[in-house]
Design a protein around this motif. Structure first.
Motif, PDB file in Angstrom:
ATOM      1  N   LYS A  48       0.835  -1.203   0.000  1.00 31.95           N
ATOM      2  CA  LYS A  48       0.000   0.000   0.000  1.00 31.95           C
ATOM      3  C   LYS A  48       0.868   1.251   0.000  1.00 31.95           C
ATOM      4  O   LYS A  48       2.073   1.199   0.265  1.00 31.95           O
ATOM      5  CB  LYS A  48      -0.900  -0.002   1.243  1.00 31.95           C
ATOM      6  CG  LYS A  48      -1.710  -1.275   1.414  1.00 31.95           C
ATOM      7  CD  LYS A  48      -2.355  -1.335   2.798  1.00 31.95           C
ATOM      8  CE  LYS A  48      -3.022  -2.660   3.044  1.00 31.95           C
ATOM      9  NZ  LYS A  48      -3.563  -2.775   4.414  1.00 31.95           N
ATOM     10  N   GLU A  49       0.234   2.381  -0.268  1.00 33.00           N
ATOM     11  CA  GLU A  49       0.909   3.661  -0.099  1.00 33.00           C
ATOM     12  C   GLU A  49       1.173   3.898   1.384  1.00 33.00           C
ATOM     13  O   GLU A  49       0.395   3.467   2.248  1.00 33.00           O
ATOM     14  CB  GLU A  49       0.047   4.805  -0.640  1.00 33.00           C
ATOM     15  CG  GLU A  49      -0.081   4.847  -2.145  1.00 33.00           C
ATOM     16  CD  GLU A  49      -0.946   6.020  -2.582  1.00 33.00           C
ATOM     17  OE1 GLU A  49      -0.414   6.907  -3.268  1.00 33.00           O
ATOM     18  OE2 GLU A  49      -2.130   6.058  -2.219  1.00 33.00           O
ATOM     19  N   ILE A  50       2.256   4.608   1.662  1.00 32.89           N
ATOM     20  CA  ILE A  50       2.593   4.952   3.042  1.00 32.89           C
ATOM     21  C   ILE A  50       2.099   6.364   3.318  1.00 32.89           C
ATOM     22  O   ILE A  50       2.555   7.321   2.695  1.00 32.89           O
ATOM     23  CB  ILE A  50       4.110   4.855   3.277  1.00 32.89           C
ATOM     24  CG1 ILE A  50       4.603   3.434   3.019  1.00 32.89           C
ATOM     25  CG2 ILE A  50       4.452   5.289   4.703  1.00 32.89           C
ATOM     26  CD1 ILE A  50       6.111   3.309   3.075  1.00 32.89           C
ATOM     27  N   HIS A  51       1.178   6.499   4.257  1.00 37.77           N
ATOM     28  CA  HIS A  51       0.665   7.815   4.635  1.00 37.77           C
ATOM     29  C   HIS A  51       1.142   8.236   6.022  1.00 37.77           C
ATOM     30  O   HIS A  51       0.710   9.274   6.536  1.00 37.77           O
ATOM     31  CB  HIS A  51      -0.876   7.802   4.594  1.00 37.77           C
ATOM     32  CG  HIS A  51      -1.417   7.422   3.250  1.00 37.77           C
ATOM     33  ND1 HIS A  51      -2.350   6.425   3.058  1.00 37.77           N
ATOM     34  CD2 HIS A  51      -1.120   7.892   2.004  1.00 37.77           C
ATOM     35  CE1 HIS A  51      -2.628   6.299   1.777  1.00 37.77           C
ATOM     36  NE2 HIS A  51      -1.895   7.182   1.120  1.00 37.77           N
ATOM     37  N   HIS A  64      -1.911   3.540   6.642  1.00 36.76           N
ATOM     38  CA  HIS A  64      -2.559   3.673   5.336  1.00 36.76           C
ATOM     39  C   HIS A  64      -3.976   4.172   5.581  1.00 36.76           C
ATOM     40  O   HIS A  64      -4.778   3.509   6.231  1.00 36.76           O
ATOM     41  CB  HIS A  64      -2.585   2.321   4.621  1.00 36.76           C
ATOM     42  CG  HIS A  64      -3.177   2.380   3.244  1.00 36.76           C
ATOM     43  ND1 HIS A  64      -2.562   3.009   2.191  1.00 36.76           N
ATOM     44  CD2 HIS A  64      -4.343   1.904   2.746  1.00 36.76           C
ATOM     45  CE1 HIS A  64      -3.302   2.904   1.108  1.00 36.76           C
ATOM     46  NE2 HIS A  64      -4.402   2.244   1.421  1.00 36.76           N
TER      47      HIS A  64
END
Length: 382
Positions: A48-51, A64
């Motif tokens: 996943k994208e890292i937020h 995420h």
């Protein structure tokens, strides 16, 4: 608002543009007698994208926001588990803008809505508190370390007490800087006043800064306004004025000319910012980007503006209370962010810049293990 929140992480998508850009006019020469080198690495299978990310040298966690989850890993790259962030009910947490590991291994969380949470080592929510007033800051930049804790005290940057607004001229001069939360009583009280050395004491407008804080040993609290090149040291249970204010003494740190009215960046520069503060034994480490002059920005006219962070020189320095500043140490361009620093003699960890290394896959995150080595020069001190 969502676009603003994700901007720092969207920047990573444009770093590859920066690497290909012509570097004419960007000063990169360094006279440091030390360099930061990669000695090892590990990868985490994360699709996943890292937020948001936090790491304490042993354990790390990715946030995420789309599926509102936290994924924990160790310093070998092993996945330790994924847990949802509560979305409903009395212990719901909003968008997570800050995470910090506590010394006992628990995880401190701050949401955009003013919720403060503490999760145990298995990512189970143990404490939930709500700030007693609303924030007047419409967005908080994701993953800025604007909170920390010591024992039963949590310190957090959360403007809005009495309706005050950090976009107003004189906000930092006229108001307390942080909120202190007592985890036993739930009491919230304002603490710390701005040092007289800060440029935000001036009767002018500056770009509204992001705030970085870090708690060290002996109740030491380090406080930074990211576009003001000075580090302030407070005592958690002491006076509200800093015990020490230390100019960054950077060879280069681009600042925007202050204005009598809020005109913004009229200089056309890319401002320098301090983006990390890390307590170490006997002092602290700081990371920052020097920024770019107008000429340097103009020379990058074909670069995406969001990629300028990778074009500027990024620097690590150590400060020792008995010796002063170390040399400036270049951060390798393979590193997008320093996650953890033990000290000049110890190990550090940095997140891989996805613009470097074509073998980087979309389902792996690489974290480098770093150490400081001598370049053979006799100039400077460690």
């Amino acid at each position: 608002m969502l676009k603003r929140l994700l901007a720092p992480f969207a920047t990573l998508l444009f770093l590859c543009i920066a690497v290909c850009c012509k570097r004419t006019g960007v000063e990169t020469e360094s006279s440091s007698s030390w360099k930061l080198v990669k000695i090892d690495s590990f990868t985490v299978n994360y699709t996943k994208e890292i937020h948001g990310v936090a790491f304490n040298g042993r354990t790390g966690v990715f946030y995420h926001f789309k599926d509102v989850s936290l994924t924990q890993f160790d310093n070998k790259g092993n996945l330790l588990g994924t847990a949802p962030v509560p979305e409903d009910g009395p212990e719901a947490m909003g968008y997570i803008v800050g995470m910090r590991y506590r010394p006992d291994g628990s995880l401190l969380l701050q949401s955009l809505n003013g919720e403060i949470g503490i999760m145990d080592s298995s990512l189970t929510l143990q404490r939930h508190l709500q700030m007693p007033f609303q924030s007047t800051l419409p967005t908080l930049r994701s993953n800025v370390k604007s909170l920390d804790s010591q024992g039963n005290d949590v310190l957090v940057y959360f403007p809005g007490r009495n309706g005050t607004n950090p976009f107003e001229k004189g906000y930092f001069k006229n108001n307390f800087l942080l909120e202190k939360i007592d985890l036993e009583s739930g009491e919230v009280q304002p603490v710390f006043k701005l040092a007289p050395e800060s440029k935000f004491q001036e009767d002018t407008y500056h770009d509204t800064p992001y705030v970085l804080i870090a708690v060290g040993g002996h109740d030491e609290v380090l406080y930074v306004l990211d576009n003001d090149p000075i580090i302030h040291r407070y005592v958690l249970r002491g006076n509200d004025v800093p015990s020490l204010s230390i100019p960054l003494e950077a060879r280069k740190f681009i600042q925007v000319t202050p204005q009598p009215i809020p005109l913004g960046n009229m200089d056309g520069v890319y401002p320098g910012v301090i983006d990390g503060i890390h307590p170490i034994t006997g002092g602290f480490a700081v990371t920052y980007g020097e920024g770019l002059t107008k000429e340097e920005v103009d020379n990058q006219r074909y670069a995406d503006p969001r990629a300028l962070k990778s074009i500027q020189r990024n620097v690590l320095k150590f400060y020792f209370y008995d010796k002063g500043w170390s040399d400036e140490i270049d951060l390798p361009r393979e590193i997008s962010e320093i996650l953890y620093i033990e000290g000049p003699e110890g190990i550090s960890y940095g997140l891989k810049n996805v613009a470097f290394g074509g073998s980087q896959t979309t389902n792996q995150v690489t974290i480098y293990k770093l150490a400081i080595e001598s370049t053979g020069s006799t100039k400077g001190n460690r």
